[in-house]
Design an enzyme around this catalytic site. Structure first.
Site, PDB file in Angstrom:
ATOM      1  N   ASN A   1       0.815  -1.226   0.000  1.00 28.01           N
ATOM      2  CA  ASN A   1       0.000   0.000   0.000  1.00 28.01           C
ATOM      3  C   ASN A   1       0.848   1.275   0.000  1.00 28.01           C
ATOM      4  O   ASN A   1       2.001   1.265  -0.382  1.00 28.01           O
ATOM      5  CB  ASN A   1      -0.961  -0.004   1.192  1.00 28.01           C
ATOM      6  CG  ASN A   1      -1.792  -1.251   1.220  1.00 28.01           C
ATOM      7  OD1 ASN A   1      -2.304  -1.655   0.206  1.00 28.01           O
ATOM      8  ND2 ASN A   1      -1.886  -1.876   2.370  1.00 28.01           N
TER       9      ASN A   1
ATOM     10  N   ASP B   1       3.036   3.726   4.413  1.00 29.86           N
ATOM     11  CA  ASP B   1       4.398   3.917   4.922  1.00 29.86           C
ATOM     12  C   ASP B   1       5.064   5.102   4.218  1.00 29.86           C
ATOM     13  O   ASP B   1       5.565   6.020   4.855  1.00 29.86           O
ATOM     14  CB  ASP B   1       5.229   2.644   4.697  1.00 29.86           C
ATOM     15  CG  ASP B   1       4.582   1.436   5.354  1.00 29.86           C
ATOM     16  OD1 ASP B   1       4.514   1.415   6.574  1.00 29.86           O
ATOM     17  OD2 ASP B   1       4.127   0.538   4.618  1.00 29.86           O
TER      18      ASP B   1
ATOM     19  N   GLU C   1      -3.623   4.403   7.859  1.00 32.35           N
ATOM     20  CA  GLU C   1      -3.164   5.380   8.854  1.00 32.35           C
ATOM     21  C   GLU C   1      -3.215   6.816   8.334  1.00 32.35           C
ATOM     22  O   GLU C   1      -3.810   7.697   8.948  1.00 32.35           O
ATOM     23  CB  GLU C   1      -1.723   5.035   9.279  1.00 32.35           C
ATOM     24  CG  GLU C   1      -1.156   6.018  10.279  1.00 32.35           C
ATOM     25  CD  GLU C   1       0.054   5.502  11.026  1.00 32.35           C
ATOM     26  OE1 GLU C   1       0.143   4.292  11.284  1.00 32.35           O
ATOM     27  OE2 GLU C   1       0.927   6.337  11.367  1.00 32.35           O
TER      28      GLU C   1
END
Ligand code: TRH
Length: 383
Positions: free
Chosen positions: A18, A21, A278
């Site tokens: 994804n 990060d 996130e």
């Protein structure tokens, strides 16, 4: 003690899967340069993923500068690399051995940070900033935890973010040029705007179907991503960027994957945002709009505890009935359970209430020191 004005910072990022990060690292790198005047090298092992969220990145170029950040492809053995005075390893990625040895050879050891994943769980504040001495070398690494209260490292938030959002929302021109830039016509004024970013989700067809059946007109704006199969299954046809397809009161627009800054604008422009992971999850909170979170699934259901910990904080000041509705849709979304038309009706009816809550949440959260400032201050204390 190093002069802080000449501080050099190295950020190391491995892209697990994804975009989260690299999304977090890129945001942090830019902010350190812009707001703290340091030079930053961002070492990344996957430039292709990076180029998706930042098209200025050339994935064939081993060293390049974008927005003032030196972007370096993480390759080779690092024996000739002189470490910066601040070293950030993102999300427990393993630094190259030679680089760590070079850190120990510096006149004064660098401030070495392991930037952790975000969690709203209570234990985070007890672990934030804890030291971990190197077993062999005269170096200490510190755990730096993002979080939702003052005892943690806070959340990434650029200094001018709230102002930028206000300016955008107050300006028809900025909004129109935004829609054109991402290749879409402005959505109809009378439609509720819903952005959609999530992992594969078996509940997605039922959510779209409930929206299609609702008397409230909606426009779903979906950057092409892992929701593709769910959207196609609902529509019964394949989709591509630029498509605009109507079912009942719902129009679905398939957007390209936009830049990080334009993704912010999409969140600001919408009345309800489905987000994931996130970084988009944090950005939706700064957008001060209702959101439904698809948490990154972990083995042994570890993400459940994190999801509950967040909802407990997020919904604490919301009237019981409204909080239950958000909890029910979030639960169904993360458990891949069908979203009934009754649940969707309840969500849409309560949107003004959710919006107030999202605005209050954003206001309170933005009183916290932002993660970048807190990280820089912490590193300064260790130099
Ligand atoms: O991509 P993600 O699922 O990332 C996840 C999480 O970070 C998770 O914690 C981590 O363990 C895992 O990766 C490896 O979701 P996230 O975090 O929201 O990151 C998406 C990034 O993509 C974010 O920076 C916003 C950006 N984005 C764009 O730039 N343009 C777009 O069109 C969209 C939809 C997102």
């Amino acid at each position: 003690m190093s002069s802080f004005a000449t501080c050099r910072c190295d950020i190391f990022c491995t892209v697990i899967d994804n975009f989260g990060d690299i999304g977090v690292c890129w945001r942090l790198a830019r902010q350190i340069v812009r707001e703290h005047g340091m030079s930053v090298r961002l070492w990344v092992d996957n430039l292709q993923a990076f180029a998706r969220i930042c098209p200025s990145v050339d994935d064939r170029c081993a060293i390049q500068n974008v927005d003032g950040v030196d972007i370096c492809c993480w390759q080779g053995d690092f024996s000739a690399v002189i470490p910066g005075n601040i070293v950030i390893e993102a999300f427990g990625c393993q630094l190259p051995d030679h680089y760590v040895e070079n850190m120990a050879r510096l006149d004064s050891p660098p401030a070495w940070i392991n930037l952790e994943y975000l969690s709203a769980e209570a234990w985070v504040s007890g672990c934030h900033a804890l030291p971990s001495p190197h077993p062999r070398l005269p170096l200490t690494k510190y755990f730096f935890f993002p979080g939702f209260d003052e005892a943690t490292g806070g959340l990434l938030r650029e200094k001018r973010l709230t102002e930028a959002r206000r300016l955008f929302l107050a300006s028809e021109d900025l909004q129109t040029s935004f829609w054109h830039r991402i290749g879409a016509m402005p959505p109809p004024a009378d439609a509720l705007k819903i952005s959609l970013f999530a992992y594969e989700n078996e509940a997605l067809p039922s959510v779209l179907s409930a929206l299609a059946d609702s008397p409230i007109p909606t426009c779903c704006l979906a950057p092409l991503s892992r929701t593709q199969a769910g959207i196609e299954s609902f529509l019964g046809q394949s989709i591509a960027v630029g498509d605009s397809i109507r079912r009942g009161g719902l129009e679905i627009r398939i957007l390209p994957f936009v830049t990080q800054d334009d993704y912010d604008r999409l969140l600001w422009a919408c009345d309800l945002n489905f987000v994931r992971g996130e970084d988009s999850f944090v950005r939706a909170q700064w957008a001060a709009r209702p959101m439904i979170w698809h948490i990154y699934p972990q083995s042994e259901e570890a993400h459940r505890v994190k999801l509950d910990a967040f909802l407990e904080r997020y919904l604490a000041d919301m009237p019981g009935n409204s909080a239950r509705i958000v909890q029910n849709l979030t639960g169904a979304w993360n458990d891949f359970q069908e979203c009934t038309p009754a649940l969707m009706t309840a969500v849409l009816q309560q949107l003004p209430e959710f919006r107030l809550q999202a605005e209050n949440w954003e206001k309170n959260l933005s009183k916290q020191e932002d993660l970048c400032a807190s990280l820089v201050r912490f590193c300064k204390s260790k130099l």
